[in-house]
Enzyme design. Structure first.
Site, PDB file in Angstrom:
ATOM      1  N   HIS A 108       3.978  76.002   0.855  1.00 47.96           N
ATOM      2  CA  HIS A 108       3.220  76.903   0.943  1.00 47.96           C
ATOM      3  C   HIS A 108       2.025  76.503   0.985  1.00 47.96           C
ATOM      4  O   HIS A 108       1.727  75.371   2.114  1.00 47.96           O
ATOM      5  CB  HIS A 108       3.232  75.516  -0.968  1.00 47.96           C
ATOM      6  CG  HIS A 108       3.123  73.909  -0.855  1.00 47.96           C
ATOM      7  ND1 HIS A 108       4.394  73.479  -0.972  1.00 47.96           N
ATOM      8  CD2 HIS A 108       2.184  73.628  -0.722  1.00 47.96           C
ATOM      9  CE1 HIS A 108       4.378  72.007  -0.325  1.00 47.96           C
ATOM     10  NE2 HIS A 108       3.184  72.364  -0.313  1.00 47.96           N
ATOM     11  N   ASP A 204       8.108  69.749   5.928  1.00 47.95           N
ATOM     12  CA  ASP A 204       8.186  69.807   4.320  1.00 47.95           C
ATOM     13  C   ASP A 204       9.011  70.195   3.530  1.00 47.95           C
ATOM     14  O   ASP A 204       8.793  71.889   3.380  1.00 47.95           O
ATOM     15  CB  ASP A 204       6.359  69.934   4.244  1.00 47.95           C
ATOM     16  CG  ASP A 204       6.051  68.919   2.627  1.00 47.95           C
ATOM     17  OD1 ASP A 204       6.441  68.051   2.188  1.00 47.95           O
ATOM     18  OD2 ASP A 204       5.948  70.138   1.975  1.00 47.95           O
ATOM     19  N   GLU A 240      13.010  66.960   5.456  1.00 47.92           N
ATOM     20  CA  GLU A 240      12.076  66.849   4.459  1.00 47.92           C
ATOM     21  C   GLU A 240      13.863  67.102   3.415  1.00 47.92           C
ATOM     22  O   GLU A 240      13.389  68.148   2.829  1.00 47.92           O
ATOM     23  CB  GLU A 240      11.577  66.492   3.569  1.00 47.92           C
ATOM     24  CG  GLU A 240      11.592  65.900   2.285  1.00 47.92           C
ATOM     25  CD  GLU A 240      10.384  66.185   1.495  1.00 47.92           C
ATOM     26  OE1 GLU A 240      10.539  64.963   0.497  1.00 47.92           O
ATOM     27  OE2 GLU A 240       9.434  66.971   1.743  1.00 47.92           O
TER      28      GLU A 240
HETATM   29  C1  NOJ Z   1       7.065  66.532  -0.037  1.00 50.96           C
HETATM   30  C2  NOJ Z   1       5.828  65.875   0.199  1.00 50.96           C
HETATM   31  O1  NOJ Z   1       6.377  64.347   1.273  1.00 50.96           O
HETATM   32  C3  NOJ Z   1       4.866  64.954  -0.743  1.00 50.96           C
HETATM   33  O2  NOJ Z   1       4.317  63.863  -0.609  1.00 50.96           O
HETATM   34  C4  NOJ Z   1       4.106  66.430  -1.337  1.00 50.96           C
HETATM   35  O3  NOJ Z   1       3.909  65.710  -2.598  1.00 50.96           O
HETATM   36  C5  NOJ Z   1       5.151  67.803  -1.342  1.00 50.96           C
HETATM   37  N1  NOJ Z   1       6.096  68.213  -0.196  1.00 50.96           N
HETATM   38  C6  NOJ Z   1       4.824  68.883  -1.633  1.00 50.96           C
HETATM   39  O4  NOJ Z   1       4.485  69.047  -0.445  1.00 50.96           O
END
Ligand code: NOJ
Length: 551
Positions: A108, A204, A240
């Site tokens: 995003h 991410d 992640e």
């Molecule tokens: C994962 C990130 O670790 C987190 O901090 C974030 O709010 C979300 N992705 C959205 O980008």
């Protein structure tokens, strides 16, 4: 991609350290940490033994999701400095032998990104197809990741006259990552940072990025990895992916491991906390036994804590309640009904034996450890911040000064308040621990030194060793580089037992690696006796005849 040359797989034995520039060190006293501050503290990190920095998002951003809402992928938020300052950080880190990876947040953008601003103006906008639009909300829309703030993942945009998808906050519209033009833009972003000298990316929200709605699948991750490797041979992707092991495995790619290079081990992390709550190693032992094998070029990222909530979403509701009761008894210490907003040392009420046991364990498991800034001194969360991830995003505690040696700005101007209470800088800070040989900082430094001298941990295979106590985890990690044996006690009382070393033969010895007694013990019928204190930890190196390794 075939990974036959193992000389460049630096992440196999790296020590990662995640920090956010804005809370690290403020050199111009505006209350916001900056790149010049980070540059000054690279020596602290090099001394600690860190080998790879992971920089949280530092890009221009409205900061409505701690920088994970990016407005410009090619810049540095002016409050932190300039691109020139970033290059100085990179150069200095490389000079100290440390690599640098940065967050890649391309599921995003911020709604303030010019692409979205332009896209919403008209269906004919040249950026309209960069995002995901619909005339109505689909019946099978998933629930929001942030249920306290959002009631869905589709939101009507008055200007656009359509709904757009946002997997996270409403101000973070999801990019249409299956569109070739979006992919081309993402490739340029990767290319830009690689060209500046970045050594890889923490990717991410990967399952969202390659998920869905007719969107791209794993082939896109393969493309990204291939592109990164072509542009910079030794660059990597640390993803992640918070999913069960069987689903997570696919994100490493095929048997060559040609998608994500590394993934955080969220399963072991969550099971670790259940084991701690029960004072019984079994939940973690079971998780490790089910951890899938990965390709030679891949790696697990082992961690205790990160910048988000400590998510317990892969535990059952009853298991989660056990952990909540043990470590987050107050409602304000929890978030989204699935996670905890505290750091480990405060959850364990500052018990040094138990805290050391946990870090020793994390460093002894096959994989590469990933630290979150402040863990090296046992920082706690800010107890005044309730129900928010901000509780663990407080200024780094360098000294016992009011501003923690982070900043001399007026507290009202600071990007986050300094921790109050028992874990305040008066009690926990780098400066004091540097001068104390028995400090937690010195312990972590020693742990890192030992991990780096034991490359079998990064390259080896795990075996869980039999012994009679469920509260104890005894394991070995073996590779052609050597063999390490470790034991960790989750219970408050000591235990004695015998460890049988797998495959032990005539003349094998063990020597303590972490601990005071370096005298080697000759194995007796392939094993040795262990006395492990309450919440105790021990590492041994197995020395085979003819081996010249030292402890
Ligand atoms: C994962 C990130 O670790 C987190 O901090 C974030 O709010 C979300 N992705 C959205 O980008």
């Amino acid at each position: 991609m075939r990974l036959t040359d193992t000389s460049d797989l630096w992440w196999k034995t790296a020590v990662f350290y995640n920090l956010d520039v804005k809370t690290y060190l403020d050199t111009d006293d505006d209350g916001v940490g900056d790149l010049r501050g980070l540059a000054q503290r690279l020596d602290h990190l090099a001394e600690l033994g860190v080998t790879c920095l992971w920089l949280a998002p530092f890009y221009p951003s409205p900061q409505r999701d701690n920088g994970y809402d990016i407005q410009d992928y090619y810049g540095v938020d002016p409050r932190y400095g300039t691109l020139g300052d970033m290059v100085e950080v990179l150069r200095t880190a490389h000079d100290r032998g440390m690599r640098v990876i940065v967050d890649l947040v391309v599921n995003h953008t911020s709604d303030q990104h010019p692409w979205f601003q332009e896209a919403r103006t008209s269906p004919d906008s040249r950026y309209r197809h960069f995002y995901q639009w619909r005339d109505d909300v689909p019946d099978d829309a998933p629930a929001s990741m942030f249920p306290d703030a959002e009631d869905g993942v589709w939101r009507f945009d008055e200007t656009a006259g359509q709904y757009y998808k946002h997997s996270f906050y409403r101000h973070q519209p999801d990019l249409a990552t299956d569109h070739p033009e979006v992919r081309e833009e993402i490739a340029k972003v990767l290319g830009f940072w690689l060209e500046l000298g970045i050594d890889g990316f923490r990717v991410d929200a990967v399952p969202f990025l390659i998920d869905g709605d007719g969107g791209p699948e794993h082939e896109y991750l393969r493309t990204l990895r291939g592109y990164v490797s072509r542009r910079r041979g030794a660059a990597m992707l640390l993803g992640e992916v918070n999913l069960p092991y069987d689903e997570q495995l696919a994100f490493f790619g095929d048997s060559d491991g040609d998608e994500l290079t590394m993934q955080f081990d969220f399963v072991a992390n969550q099971r670790l906390y259940l084991a701690l709550a029960r004072q019984d190693a079994a939940p973690l032992r079971d998780a490790l036994l089910s951890r899938p094998a990965i390709a030679l070029g891949n790696q697990w990222g082992n961690f205790v804590r990160n910048h988000d909530e400590l998510t317990l979403d892969q535990l059952s509701a009853d298991e989660r309640d056990e952990v909540f009761e043990a470590f987050a008894p107050e409602k304000g210490q929890r978030i989204h009904d699935r996670g905890i907003t505290r750091r480990l040392p405060s959850m364990l009420e500052g018990d040094p034996r138990r805290i050391r046991m946990v870090y020793s364990l994390i460093f002894s498991l096959p994989g590469a450890p990933v630290l979150y800034y402040g863990e090296e001194i046992g920082m706690g969360e800010d107890p005044r911040v309730t129900g928010s991830r901000a509780a663990v995003r407080t200024p780094m505690q360098w000294t016992d000064a009011a501003g923690a040696g982070f900043s001399d700005a007026d507290p009202d101007d600071m990007v986050a308040q300094v921790v109050a209470g028992g874990f305040a800088p008066q009690h926990i800070n780098v400066s004091q621990q540097r001068h104390d040989p028995g400090s937690f900082l010195r312990f972590v430094q020693e742990l890192i030194r030992t991990y780096r001298a034991a490359p079998e941990i990064g390259w080896g295979e795990l075996a869980i060793l039999d012994q009679p106590h469920s509260c104890v985890l005894a394991h070995s990690v073996t590779s052609e580089l050597g063999m390490l044996v470790a034991a960790h006690n989750f219970a408050p009382d000591g235990r004695t037992f015998r460890i049988d070393v797998l495959g032990a033969d005539e003349g094998w010895r063990v020597v303590s690696l972490l601990g005071d007694d370096p005298a080697p013990v000759t194995l007796d019928e392939g094993g040795f006796d262990v006395e492990l204190g309450g919440y105790g930890h021990q590492w041994w190196r197995v020395i085979r005849p003819g081996e010249r390794r030292i402890a």
